[in-house]
Design a protein around this motif. Structure first.
Motif, PDB file in Angstrom:
ATOM      1  N   THR A   1       1.299  -2.473   4.040  1.00 44.20           N
ATOM      2  CA  THR A   1       0.594  -3.490   3.254  1.00 44.20           C
ATOM      3  C   THR A   1      -0.844  -3.561   3.760  1.00 44.20           C
ATOM      4  N   ASP A   2      -1.649  -4.392   3.111  1.00 42.80           N
ATOM      5  CA  ASP A   2      -3.040  -4.512   3.557  1.00 42.80           C
ATOM      6  C   ASP A   2      -3.167  -5.294   4.866  1.00 42.80           C
TER       7      ASP A   2
ATOM      8  N   ARG B   1       0.816  -1.214   0.000  1.00 40.26           N
ATOM      9  CA  ARG B   1       0.000   0.000   0.000  1.00 40.26           C
ATOM     10  C   ARG B   1       0.855   1.272   0.000  1.00 40.26           C
TER      11      ARG B   1
ATOM     12  N   LYS C   1      -6.415  -0.051   3.763  1.00 39.14           N
ATOM     13  CA  LYS C   1      -7.012   0.038   2.438  1.00 39.14           C
ATOM     14  C   LYS C   1      -6.206   0.944   1.523  1.00 39.14           C
ATOM     15  N   ASN C   2      -5.745   2.080   2.064  1.00 38.84           N
ATOM     16  CA  ASN C   2      -4.991   3.028   1.247  1.00 38.84           C
ATOM     17  C   ASN C   2      -4.093   3.878   2.129  1.00 38.84           C
TER      18      ASN C   2
END
Length: 245
Positions: free
Chosen positions: A178-179, A165, A208-209
């Motif tokens: 990362t997620d 991410r 998520k972001n």
């Protein structure tokens, strides 16, 4: 009245209570020289010039006029005209990302070096020494040093398996989002060679972001929570309270 409406009303009241700004706002469009009015990315170099990435090209604004990069670069073409991201590079240069590859552009001379192995959804970060790291969507990690800025070398044994991410280069270590959470990769930097010394997971987090701008890092979690992250102190602020990670 729900929390969103209360927050909006609070912001409006604060803005109305502020003194009038002495600055004027001017709207720039194609008529002012922009390649396209749909702006996707912005960056400012050491001279104060704005690098503007649009849906149809790269422009440079010197405070007076807007100049399309194509009129300066002659045959030095970018990998594409849709400019999805712009970030600082080593030695007065900028990294320009398009759907068809990564480009290194000099601020002083319109020279372009292309790296078509990278794509628009890959993540990159440059540290204070000018070392640039690229984390691909497939979890491959590469670095480029200023002395060899026209080439990238892959870092092996990253231990990363979750969907990336974002990435932040902190000098002797990397912060990777990362997620599944926030990770730290400690580095061994010896001359032109870089290896991974150790790996650790800072925090489990369903991400998520991530939005990264200079020292401001915002994390959107899958549950909708928005937090700020401080990579130096490794702390995050969620919902107004500070939580050490």
């Amino acid at each position: 009245m729900n929390k969103i409406y209360r927050s909006v009303i609070t912001i409006i009241v604060i803005l109305l209570s502020l003194p009038a700004s002495p600055y004027s706002i001017h709207r720039y469009t194609n008529d002012d020289g922009l390649s396209n009015s749909a702006i996707l990315s912005l960056s400012q170099d050491d001279r104060g010039f704005l690098w503007i990435g649009s849906c149809d090209g790269l422009d440079i604004y010197n405070g007076r006029t807007i100049t399309p990069f194509t009129s300066m670069a002659n045959d030095a073409a970018l990998s594409g005209r849709l400019i999805t991201a712009i970030s600082d590079g080593p030695e007065d240069s900028h990294w320009i990302m398009t759907p068809y590859g990564l480009n290194l552009v000099s601020s002083n001379t319109p020279e372009v070096a292309g790296f078509n192995q990278f794509r628009e959804h890959d993540y990159l970060s440059t540290d204070d020494r000018g070392i640039t790291y690229v984390l691909t969507t497939g979890n491959a990690l590469y670095y480029s040093i200023p002395e060899k800025k026209r080439s990238f070398t892959q870092l092996m044994n990253t231990g990363l398996t979750a969907a990336p991410r974002g990435i932040i280069a902190m000098g002797d270590y990397l912060i990777v989002f990362t997620d599944e959470g926030i990770h730290r990769l400690d580095l061994n930097i010896s001359g032109n060679n870089i290896t991974i010394k150790s790996r650790s997971k800072i925090k489990d987090l369903a991400i998520k972001n991530v939005w990264i701008h200079n020292d401001d890092i915002f994390i959107l979690q899958l549950n909708g929570d928005l937090s700020m992250y401080d990579p130096k102190n490794q702390t995050s602020t969620i919902g107004g309270s500070t939580c050490r990670t």
